[in-house]
Every structure is written in C-alpha cells, then in structure tokens.
Design a protein around this motif. Structure first.
Motif, PDB file in Angstrom:
ATOM      1  N   ASP B  72       0.556  -1.557   0.729  1.00 53.95           N
ATOM      2  CA  ASP B  72       0.239   0.012  -0.133  1.00 53.95           C
ATOM      3  C   ASP B  72       1.071   0.958   0.084  1.00 53.95           C
ATOM      4  O   ASP B  72       0.824   2.226  -0.558  1.00 53.95           O
ATOM      5  N   HIS B  73       1.715   1.430   0.786  1.00 58.56           N
ATOM      6  CA  HIS B  73       2.665   3.064   1.413  1.00 58.56           C
ATOM      7  C   HIS B  73       3.610   3.056  -0.376  1.00 58.56           C
ATOM      8  O   HIS B  73       4.642   2.322   0.865  1.00 58.56           O
ATOM      9  N   ALA B  74       3.868   3.572  -0.660  1.00 58.76           N
ATOM     10  CA  ALA B  74       4.730   3.824  -1.851  1.00 58.76           C
ATOM     11  C   ALA B  74       5.406   4.617  -0.762  1.00 58.76           C
ATOM     12  O   ALA B  74       7.063   4.819  -0.600  1.00 58.76           O
ATOM     13  N   ASP B  75       5.246   5.557  -0.056  1.00 59.37           N
ATOM     14  CA  ASP B  75       6.516   6.972   0.541  1.00 59.37           C
ATOM     15  C   ASP B  75       6.574   5.256   1.524  1.00 59.37           C
ATOM     16  O   ASP B  75       8.130   5.966   1.432  1.00 59.37           O
ATOM     17  N   VAL B  76       6.525   4.163   2.505  1.00 54.49           N
ATOM     18  CA  VAL B  76       7.162   4.255   3.578  1.00 54.49           C
ATOM     19  C   VAL B  76       8.501   2.932   2.400  1.00 54.49           C
ATOM     20  O   VAL B  76       9.543   1.937   2.623  1.00 54.49           O
ATOM     21  N   GLY B  88      -3.743  -2.404  -4.182  1.00 57.57           N
ATOM     22  CA  GLY B  88      -4.877  -3.012  -3.967  1.00 57.57           C
ATOM     23  C   GLY B  88      -6.137  -2.043  -5.307  1.00 57.57           C
ATOM     24  O   GLY B  88      -5.100  -0.706  -5.724  1.00 57.57           O
ATOM     25  N   GLN B  89      -6.387  -2.429  -5.509  1.00 52.75           N
ATOM     26  CA  GLN B  89      -7.532  -2.154  -6.362  1.00 52.75           C
ATOM     27  C   GLN B  89      -7.999  -0.585  -5.992  1.00 52.75           C
ATOM     28  O   GLN B  89      -8.599   0.467  -6.759  1.00 52.75           O
ATOM     29  N   ASN B  90      -8.159  -0.807  -4.584  1.00 56.76           N
ATOM     30  CA  ASN B  90      -7.857   0.929  -3.614  1.00 56.76           C
ATOM     31  C   ASN B  90      -7.238   1.942  -2.798  1.00 56.76           C
ATOM     32  O   ASN B  90      -7.678   3.101  -2.726  1.00 56.76           O
ATOM     33  N   ASP B  91      -6.277   0.901  -3.617  1.00 52.30           N
ATOM     34  CA  ASP B  91      -5.040   2.375  -3.281  1.00 52.30           C
ATOM     35  C   ASP B  91      -4.302   3.148  -4.121  1.00 52.30           C
ATOM     36  O   ASP B  91      -4.964   3.514  -5.645  1.00 52.30           O
ATOM     37  N   LEU B  92      -2.533   3.617  -3.790  1.00 52.59           N
ATOM     38  CA  LEU B  92      -2.528   4.838  -5.030  1.00 52.59           C
ATOM     39  C   LEU B  92      -2.934   3.753  -6.645  1.00 52.59           C
ATOM     40  O   LEU B  92      -2.557   2.519  -6.316  1.00 52.59           O
ATOM     41  N   THR B  93      -3.146   4.097  -7.901  1.00 49.52           N
ATOM     42  CA  THR B  93      -2.599   3.319  -9.327  1.00 49.52           C
ATOM     43  C   THR B  93      -1.766   3.196  -9.670  1.00 49.52           C
ATOM     44  O   THR B  93      -0.578   3.787  -8.716  1.00 49.52           O
ATOM     45  N   PRO B  94      -1.571   1.833 -10.326  1.00 52.16           N
ATOM     46  CA  PRO B  94       0.186   1.392 -10.490  1.00 52.16           C
ATOM     47  C   PRO B  94       1.121   3.071 -11.431  1.00 52.16           C
ATOM     48  O   PRO B  94       2.092   3.058 -11.106  1.00 52.16           O
ATOM     49  N   ASP B  96       0.560   5.863 -10.276  1.00 49.14           N
ATOM     50  CA  ASP B  96       1.028   7.235  -9.274  1.00 49.14           C
ATOM     51  C   ASP B  96       1.878   6.607  -8.907  1.00 49.14           C
ATOM     52  O   ASP B  96       3.027   7.012  -8.025  1.00 49.14           O
ATOM     53  N   ASP B 141     -11.232  -5.991   4.017  1.00 50.05           N
ATOM     54  CA  ASP B 141     -12.398  -5.833   2.852  1.00 50.05           C
ATOM     55  C   ASP B 141     -11.338  -6.630   1.561  1.00 50.05           C
ATOM     56  O   ASP B 141     -11.902  -5.827   0.453  1.00 50.05           O
TER      57      ASP B 141
END
Lengths: 218, 218
Positions: B72-76, B88-94, B96, B141
């Motif tokens: 989930d966390h691109a920044d981490v 996942g589908q509700n996370d950042l778009t691929p 982004d 979820d």
C-alpha cells in the motif's frame, strides 16, 4: 519559497463535512470566505479516494489560490501534486517525508511537548502545529491538551511559524495570536457548521482584530 | 531487472505473527527456510513503525537476499528503501505508484476479476496477485473468492507473472501452479504456525514437486 499564510488553517474532517463531496464543498466555501490553508485529513480512507479528493479540492480552491496540505501520506501528496504535507510524531520522520516530497513542498509537523520541540530541524520543517491546546474530539489519538499556558511556553521557543490546534474557536483565536501563534487550525469551527462561509469569516475577523490589537465583534 | 521469484511469497500479518518483533522473526525464519518474497502488510499501523519494521526485516533477511515488498504505502517503500511495492485496487493507481517508487523497484497489483485484469498495464506492473482463491479471514476488505475455476480463467490470460492468494496452503499449491501460478502467496500458512521453518519448507517442497510434475509428501 516554502511559506504559507497560516492564519486560518482548515483541517477537513470527512465525518463532519459529509464525505468526499462535503469536503470539496467545505473547502470551496472556506477558501472563498478567507481560509488561507486547507489540510486533507481522512485517516480511515484508502489512497485511491484520497488522491481523487485531493485533486478535486485543489481544483475547487484554485480561484483563491489556497494551498492544499495532505495529512500523513507523502505518496498521496506527490500523486495529487499537493502544495505540502503534514506529519505527526508517529508518521514518517520529517527527514523521510522531505526526501519523498522534495525540496519545494511545504512540510508541517505536529508538536505536543518540549521534547518534540527540541527535536525540530527548521531546515527541514517549515511550520509546526502546536497542540492540542484544548481537549479535542476530532482526533482520536491526540496527545493530552497543553492548555493556554502550555501553548505559551512552547510558542515562546518556536523555531519557525506555528499554528495553534485543538478545539480552537473564533473566541479564543485572538488569545492564541497574542501568545505567538501565526495562525489557528480548526476542524469543527468550520467543518459541519450550518454556514461554512460565515464560520470562516468569524475566524478571519478574529485574526485580523488580534493582529491590529483592537477589539472584535464576533 | 524487476523480476522477483514469486514461488513462496509470504504476506506478514502483525496479529498472527505477534507484532513488530514477531514479524521480523517470522521473516528471518521463513527466508532461511526458502521463502522467496516477503510482503510487509500492517494496515492499521502508523508509518513511523512501518518504516522501522521494514528496515528491521530487510536487515533480518539480508543473508538470504530475499526481497521485501511493502503493501500500500509507496512512501514507506521509498523511506525504507524496500525492493518493491504492492497495491490493491483502492490504493494508489499503478501509474501514481510507479511515479513515486521509480523505475527500478518491483510493483505488484491485486486483481480479483476480468475487469481488473483488462486494465493491467504490464509496462508499469511487474506481477499480479490473483485472488482471493478461497475465502480469507486475514483481509477484512477482500473481494469475493474466485475459486479454482475463476483463478484458472484469470491465469489463462496473465499479461505478466502471477501469484495466487487467498487461504492458499501447501495442499492446494500444486494445483495452482498447474493452473498457471508462478507462485503462491500465503499468510496463515506461515504466520503464527508453531514451526515457521517447517511450514515454509512444506510450501517449498509442494512448489518444487508441482514444477517437476511428480508427487509430493507434504
């Protein structure tokens, strides 16, 4: 370059505003009425929705040139090309956050005590949110309230501009400005108010009066 | 450059593993026993702890050169200098996510149906997690289970390597490999098992046997 006018700093709450559309509309009305910064904070939201909401808010407030700051998520900040990021003491460190958002975005940091304040590197962090001044119900994991005395002690040692946060209202805003605040951050003083524009204008007038040293009709 | 061996893909669960130290120790034991990828997933954790845990896991599995993927966390992911990111589908778009993690890190994407699969851009995404194959209790979820038939239909159209996820065990792993999986992602088949090394080795042996087309003593 990384200065923002902290005077009336709106922190959005998705519950109080009524979700995605409510946050966009609250942002638009507050920006038009004189809010100077808007922070998108929705800790339970997934990032797809956060990025979309950040983009919608940016567009909604563009006519008034109000900067948008994203809470916690440096990746969402970059993806939405927001003006800045705000981190707390349990989020990314300011160093890690700065590396991701780059040198040109604004970075704010929450500070609740002397120890937090001593650790601030004002070359990395652009402004501080100091509080909670009073007990808050809109942030479940907030630190204990510092009170006006505690705020004054922390404000006296500020290494960069500061904004007071934590159940701040137009009534107490002038006191906080006199104690050293460069602005006041509010959630429930604007979000969910029957008239967002009027609620924002009350804060704008209170700030202006405090700075002019006069009295104010709220 | 962005290839990882998906064979035995461990997705950590902080509850099942016993928190920070448990996730580091599970990672170490699984890497030593032959796990080929480790994903750090702790959706309720704050980022300070996630970055620290990611760094600790990287160090713990370094002797076996096992890549660490952050959920989930691109920044981490960037802050901890992890090998890759999974969205996942509700996370950042691929798109982004790729812009934030850069061109050299691995990017995985969760796919649960034909519509998700049709949208995959294999120039941006390196591999897919397809599932849940069976109903899962470790992801609150999660989408509805696709079953072995549904997995087979999606796997037949894979545009890049895929890993099967969702209550996968050593028992069903060979079937999934025969249906086109390049590996199996597991949570509870390793996390919280009385002997993490043995549990991992069972999966390693099941995968090897399926690829060699022989039978396996689990």
């Amino acid at each position: 370059m990384r200065h923002v006018d902290l005077s009336v700093y709106l922190v959005l709450d998705p519950g109080l505003c009524g979700g995605f559309d409510g946050m966009v509309e609250t942002s638009r009305a507050a920006a038009q009425a004189g809010a100077t910064v808007i922070q998108l904070r929705a800790p339970t939201w997934k990032k797809r929705a956060l990025v979309e909401c950040a983009r919608a808010i940016k567009q909604a407030v563009a006519p008034w040139n109000v900067p948008l700051i994203v809470n916690d998520h440096a990746d969402v900040c970059v993806a939405a090309d927001a003006h800045g990021l705000h981190v707390g003491q349990n989020d990314l460190t300011p160093q890690d956050a700065r590396a991701i958002i780059g040198p040109d975005r604004v970075l704010g940091l929450s500070v609740s005590n002397e120890s937090h304040l001593n650790a601030v590197d004002a070359r990395i962090v652009d402004h501080l949110g100091i509080g909670p001044v009073f007990a808050t119900t809109t942030k479940l994991d907030a630190d204990p309230a510092v009170g006006l005395d505690g705020f004054a002690r922390l404000a006296a040692r500020k290494p960069c501009p500061i904004v007071a946060i934590g159940s701040v209202t137009a009534q107490c805003a002038p006191d906080l400005i006199r104690l050293g605040a460069d602005g006041v951050a509010v959630v429930s003083a604007i979000c969910g108010q029957p008239n967002v524009a009027e609620a924002t204008q009350r804060l704008v007038r209170a700030l202006r009066a405090a700075r002019e040293g006069g009295t104010v009709a709220l």
